[in-house]
Design an enzyme around this catalytic site. Structure first.
Site, PDB file in Angstrom:
ATOM      1  N   TYR A  66       0.842  -1.201   0.000  1.00 19.30           N
ATOM      2  CA  TYR A  66       0.000   0.000   0.000  1.00 19.30           C
ATOM      3  C   TYR A  66       0.871   1.244   0.000  1.00 19.30           C
ATOM      4  O   TYR A  66       1.918   1.275   0.663  1.00 19.30           O
ATOM      5  CB  TYR A  66      -0.866   0.044   1.259  1.00 19.30           C
ATOM      6  CG  TYR A  66      -2.073  -0.862   1.242  1.00 19.30           C
ATOM      7  CD1 TYR A  66      -3.283  -0.433   0.722  1.00 19.30           C
ATOM      8  CD2 TYR A  66      -1.992  -2.140   1.775  1.00 19.30           C
ATOM      9  CE1 TYR A  66      -4.396  -1.257   0.727  1.00 19.30           C
ATOM     10  CE2 TYR A  66      -3.109  -2.985   1.786  1.00 19.30           C
ATOM     11  CZ  TYR A  66      -4.303  -2.535   1.261  1.00 19.30           C
ATOM     12  OH  TYR A  66      -5.399  -3.346   1.266  1.00 19.30           O
ATOM     13  N   TYR A  72      -0.775  -9.771   0.713  1.00 23.05           N
ATOM     14  CA  TYR A  72       0.252  -9.148   1.560  1.00 23.05           C
ATOM     15  C   TYR A  72       0.228  -9.744   2.961  1.00 23.05           C
ATOM     16  O   TYR A  72      -0.803 -10.203   3.430  1.00 23.05           O
ATOM     17  CB  TYR A  72       0.094  -7.627   1.595  1.00 23.05           C
ATOM     18  CG  TYR A  72      -1.224  -7.087   2.143  1.00 23.05           C
ATOM     19  CD1 TYR A  72      -1.412  -6.903   3.512  1.00 23.05           C
ATOM     20  CD2 TYR A  72      -2.249  -6.718   1.282  1.00 23.05           C
ATOM     21  CE1 TYR A  72      -2.606  -6.385   4.006  1.00 23.05           C
ATOM     22  CE2 TYR A  72      -3.448  -6.202   1.773  1.00 23.05           C
ATOM     23  CZ  TYR A  72      -3.615  -6.039   3.142  1.00 23.05           C
ATOM     24  OH  TYR A  72      -4.788  -5.534   3.614  1.00 23.05           O
ATOM     25  N   ARG A 107      -3.059 -11.763   3.813  1.00 23.88           N
ATOM     26  CA  ARG A 107      -4.411 -11.438   3.353  1.00 23.88           C
ATOM     27  C   ARG A 107      -4.610 -11.915   1.919  1.00 23.88           C
ATOM     28  O   ARG A 107      -3.756 -11.669   1.070  1.00 23.88           O
ATOM     29  CB  ARG A 107      -4.656  -9.913   3.365  1.00 23.88           C
ATOM     30  CG  ARG A 107      -4.657  -9.195   4.713  1.00 23.88           C
ATOM     31  CD  ARG A 107      -5.747  -9.634   5.688  1.00 23.88           C
ATOM     32  NE  ARG A 107      -7.024 -10.039   5.117  1.00 23.88           N
ATOM     33  CZ  ARG A 107      -7.984  -9.230   4.673  1.00 23.88           C
ATOM     34  NH1 ARG A 107      -7.843  -7.937   4.719  1.00 23.88           N
ATOM     35  NH2 ARG A 107      -9.126  -9.717   4.186  1.00 23.88           N
ATOM     36  N   HIS A 118      -7.503  -8.371  -2.314  1.00 24.31           N
ATOM     37  CA  HIS A 118      -8.813  -7.736  -2.130  1.00 24.31           C
ATOM     38  C   HIS A 118      -8.739  -6.259  -2.483  1.00 24.31           C
ATOM     39  O   HIS A 118      -7.670  -5.658  -2.470  1.00 24.31           O
ATOM     40  CB  HIS A 118      -9.301  -7.889  -0.684  1.00 24.31           C
ATOM     41  CG  HIS A 118      -8.360  -7.268   0.310  1.00 24.31           C
ATOM     42  ND1 HIS A 118      -7.294  -7.943   0.843  1.00 24.31           N
ATOM     43  CD2 HIS A 118      -8.303  -6.013   0.833  1.00 24.31           C
ATOM     44  CE1 HIS A 118      -6.622  -7.141   1.654  1.00 24.31           C
ATOM     45  NE2 HIS A 118      -7.205  -5.962   1.668  1.00 24.31           N
ATOM     46  N   HIS A 151     -10.681  -2.712  -1.183  1.00 23.74           N
ATOM     47  CA  HIS A 151     -11.593  -2.122  -0.187  1.00 23.74           C
ATOM     48  C   HIS A 151     -12.617  -1.255  -0.916  1.00 23.74           C
ATOM     49  O   HIS A 151     -12.248  -0.418  -1.752  1.00 23.74           O
ATOM     50  CB  HIS A 151     -10.820  -1.254   0.800  1.00 23.74           C
ATOM     51  CG  HIS A 151      -9.845  -2.029   1.644  1.00 23.74           C
ATOM     52  ND1 HIS A 151     -10.160  -2.498   2.891  1.00 23.74           N
ATOM     53  CD2 HIS A 151      -8.571  -2.421   1.409  1.00 23.74           C
ATOM     54  CE1 HIS A 151      -9.107  -3.137   3.400  1.00 23.74           C
ATOM     55  NE2 HIS A 151      -8.124  -3.108   2.521  1.00 23.74           N
TER      56      HIS A 151
HETATM   57 FE   LIG Z   1      -6.340  -4.331   2.700  1.00 28.41          FE
END
Ligand SMILES: [Fe+2]
Lengths: 236, 193
Positions: free
Chosen positions: A105, A144, A154, A157, A159
């Site tokens: 991110y 990640y 995770r 995905h 958000h």
């Molecule tokens: Fe996330």
């Protein structure tokens, strides 16, 4: 004035519980008292509609920053925003954020040692059209790691934040991708006990809307709370 | 007709500010507008630690008690520059704030009037779904005693978690404090809406 028609209550049972021990951060961030029921008033059946919000057409394309292309698998994510009765929810604001193709991110808190991409910010916005449709162009996010437990990862995905027509229809969720091998190990995904409800968070690959020589395509419809009953029942 | 199943909620996670933070979104009105007030507080977890990765959203009527929404069919005026929506991401110390105007009274159920209030959605990392609460105002004593939502709470200390306290004696704009405790002895009252 007649009483406002309530938004559905039963469907709320599909949401995860506030506390789910597998997702450790919920343990101290979940209320212990039972929430107090409010019969819906004008406060709950109205909500922000963002009529004056200026949204650029470019905001729904995350794959290009200042004319420069992001790294990774280019994809479309498109579908409809519906209510429980299958009625389109038009003109509603959709906001998204995601990591890049490497699973990183663009955020100071993200310390995962995967490369940042100067051409990927990972944020987008769009307003659904009159038929409730939306379409983003983006990059398929990577998986990640996170600190919840040993070797926690995770599943990929995006958000999603949606408003719908009322305060009572506000939803923030995550959209997943088909056949992710990490589903079985992810406490956030598995915080929802009902398999059918979990599956509804997974997008579908769709060859028909894929663009030859350009981008793969995933379809995902959102279903927001509908009204409790038709206006003709139980209304004065 | 069989209904479609809803899309379930998932946490905003730790990186929510990427999309949910933007300049000026805490300002429902500019600070210079007459009657402007500051509504601020901190978010705490069950161990008394501040929550630096929350986002607070508010929704409220304008000063006349009118929501800018087609389902509010009252004759009160819509004020064009007043959306009634605000968003504030907490900072590293768990602080959030809004600059707004006190809402008027809006109808409740059964021909009642609600006390001036602001609706709140709380999202954070570690929260799988939002919690909903309401902000009432400490200087609306009479209206508060007539509010059926407040009156549905038996326990006084619980009820008090919903009342923003007016700060006395500052020269600037009116300020109200409203802390949110997600859990614990001082746990905020949350609603099932
Ligand atoms: Fe996330």
């Amino acid at each position: 004035m007649s009483e406002p028609l309530e938004y559905s209550r039963k469907s709320k049972n599909d949401h995860p519980p506030a506390r789910y021990e597998g997702y450790k951060s919920t343990v101290h961030r979940s209320p212990q008292r039972k929430p107090i029921k409010i019969e819906h008033t004008l406060t709950e059946v109205t909500g922000p509609l963002f009529k004056n919000e200026k949204i650029d057409a470019g905001e729904s394309d995350l794959s290009i920053v200042d004319g420069q292309e992001a790294q990774g698998q280019r994809i479309y994510v498109s579908g409809k925003v519906l209510d429980e009765d299958g009625k389109p929810v038009p003109n509603t604001l959709i906001e998204i954020w995601q990591c890049n193709a490497a699973g990183r991110y663009k955020h100071a808190v993200d310390q995962h040692p995967a490369p940042l991409d100067p051409n990927f910010t990972g944020k987008g916005r769009i307003v659904s059209n009159e038929k409730g449709e939306y379409k983003f162009t983006t990059i398929k996010p990577g998986a990640y790691p996170w600190g919840n437990h040993y070797n926690a990862w995770r599943p990929a995905h995006i958000h999603f934040s949606l408003f719908g027509p009322a305060f009572a229809t506000r939803l923030i969720t995550q959209m997943y991708f088909p056949d992710d091998p990490l589903f079985a190990f992810d406490p956030i995904f598995n915080s929802i006990s009902d398999e059918a409800v979990r599956k509804r968070m997974i997008s579908k690959f769709d060859l028909d809307t894929t663009e030859p020589d350009f981008a793969l395509s995933f379809k995902f419809d959102f279903v927001l709370r509908g009204r409790e009953a038709t206006p003709f029942e139980g209304q004065d | 007709m069989s209904k479609l199943g809803i899309t379930a909620s998932q946490t905003v996670g730790p990186f929510l500010t990427i999309a949910l933070k933007a300049d000026g979104q805490e300002y429902i009105v500019p600070e210079t507008v007459e009657g402007a007030l500051k509504l601020s507080g901190r978010v705490y977890d069950g161990e008394g630690q501040v929550v630096p990765d929350a986002v607070i959203e508010i929704w409220q009527a304008n000063i006349f008690g009118k929501y800018d929404h087609p389902e509010d069919t009252s004759d009160f005026e819509i004020i064009n520059d007043f959306s009634g929506f605000g968003r504030s991401c907490t900072d590293k110390d768990g602080h959030f704030f809004f600059i707004t105007l006190k809402p008027g009274r809006v109808p409740g159920r059964g021909n009642t009037l609600q006390a001036p209030h602001v609706s709140v959605n709380v999202f954070a990392r570690g929260m799988l779904k939002q919690q909903v609460t309401r902000i009432y105002f400490s200087d609306e004593v009479k209206a508060n005693t007539e509010d059926s939502v407040l009156n549905s709470i038996d326990d006084d200390s619980a009820r008090n978690t919903l009342i923003a306290q007016r700060k006395e004696g500052n020269d600037g704009i009116l300020e109200y404090t409203f802390d949110i405790h997600l859990q614990g002895k001082m746990e905020t009252v949350f609603f099932d809406v």
